[in-house]
Design an enzyme around this catalytic site. Sequence first.
Site, PDB file in Angstrom:
ATOM      1  N   SER A 143     -22.893  11.523  57.311  1.00  0.00           N
ATOM      2  CA  SER A 143     -23.703  11.517  56.066  1.00  0.00           C
ATOM      3  C   SER A 143     -25.247  11.234  57.135  1.00  0.00           C
ATOM      4  CB  SER A 143     -24.721  11.183  55.123  1.00  0.00           C
ATOM      5  OG  SER A 143     -23.185  11.336  54.272  1.00  0.00           O
ATOM      6  N   ARG A 168     -29.663  12.203  64.760  1.00  0.00           N
ATOM      7  CA  ARG A 168     -30.414  11.560  64.870  1.00  0.00           C
ATOM      8  C   ARG A 168     -29.749  10.900  63.733  1.00  0.00           C
ATOM      9  NH1 ARG A 168     -33.563  15.036  61.396  1.00  0.00           N
ATOM     10  NH2 ARG A 168     -34.293  16.085  63.529  1.00  0.00           N
ATOM     11  N   ASP A 191     -21.652  14.611  53.366  1.00  0.00           N
ATOM     12  CA  ASP A 191     -21.887  15.138  51.528  1.00  0.00           C
ATOM     13  C   ASP A 191     -22.671  15.932  50.582  1.00  0.00           C
ATOM     14  OD1 ASP A 191     -24.569  14.036  52.064  1.00  0.00           O
ATOM     15  OD2 ASP A 191     -25.128  12.385  51.260  1.00  0.00           O
TER      16      ASP A 191
END
Length: 477
Positions: A149, A164, A202
């Site tokens: 996620s 990132r 997710d």
Amino acid sequence: MNAQLSKEIDKICQSFELDSNRLQQLVDLFIKSAEHGLNQKSSSKSYLPMIPTFVTSIPNGKEKGLLLAADLGGTNFRVCSVKLNGDHTFDLKQSKNPIPVDLMKSTTDELFSYLASKIGTFVKQHHGENFNSDNNDKSNHLKLGFTFSFPVDQTSLNSGTLIRWTKGFNIPDTVGKDVVKVLQYHLDEQKIPVHVAALANDTVGTLLARSYTGENKEGLTSIGCIFGTGTNGAYNEKLENIKKLPTEIYNDLKSKDIDHMVINTEWGSFDNDLELLPVTKYDEEVDKLSVNPGYHMFEKRVSGMFLGEILRNVLVDLHSQGLIFDQYSKTSDLPHRLRTPWLLSSEGMSLFEIDDSTKLIATELELKNMLRLPTTYEERLVIQKLTRSISKRASHLASIPITALIMKIDAFKGHNVEVDVGVDGSVVEFYPGFRTMMRDAIAESQVGSKGERRLHINISKDGSSVGAALCALSSDI
């Protein structure tokens, strides 16, 4: 409440208010940013990433099979096995492993070796029959859907490089690496018979899981959302609108009669330029304290990780003005926990929100337990009022991407169409009144009260895990 304190609290609460006009402007900006993101091959801070997931089919509830799912969603790592029964139901076994704080800022190998070891422990415990000494024999390998996620540049169903870190993770050497390959490497190194077959966010999982379990009783599931530690959303987009797809991939999918693909919006990054998002000095302080200043500006106003920190900053500021906690002469005298970022939790706020005990005794006990902070009744009234303003703003902002995507895909097109939205996450599930306040804002948006009545927002329990398994089901080893 004394007049000076009352005036300052009213001023602060007013700074957290959003009127209908601003909400509608933000909806329009979201649609514009989403369309820009679908057109641009390279990502930018200024618009939504809109990441193609290569998930091109939505479940119908008849799928069967035994699959694994691993979910790195924040501070915990969950490993599950999902037995899909083919009748909208599933059986779930799972383990939950806290991520050691030092691993969140360590090295790629240290983190992923830990993740692989936890998968191995789970498989040995629950599916030991799949273990044998010959790790090269793929016939007994279980397929795993990996819910990761964090922002990734996904290039196929089972590959994606990290853009990132967010949510407190900061491991620079992982950026730019294919997280599926890294996890598979450590699984193979530890001779664990598992094949990482799919990479799922997710929110993609939440969308797929709700589609599997929902039976379409309340309309087609069009959007999956997370409102928990972080926030994000995914939805099903027409292939022709995803201009960033390479021509060869687009043509290949069209040749297979595929006309839709799930898009991971990464809407935590909506309006990073702060063109329209509300900004208070407390938002600015929280942003400075975060691991990614200047990014995920929407998330920093909506998600559970940040709500308590906003409140903490307000309280420290009020003390610096000499308006509360007058038993402490200066900021350095305040209880250490109140001075420490991130220790005031959204779970605590959920109690403050609905506390109706005599003189807010429940709030008093929670503040002593959580922050070692003694309070007066007047101070507890202040804290409750501030809590309600911060949560109302968060819930109203949360309505914006849902409204925008419903409008973008023209979800209500047709006669008396109803639309289902699958949601998961601690804030939307457990924070008192969050969904109700979110619906209030949707009714004030462009879709109006009629659209709000046709919209069903349902908890998609275990969405990230079951959805990841559903992703893995659609792949081939």
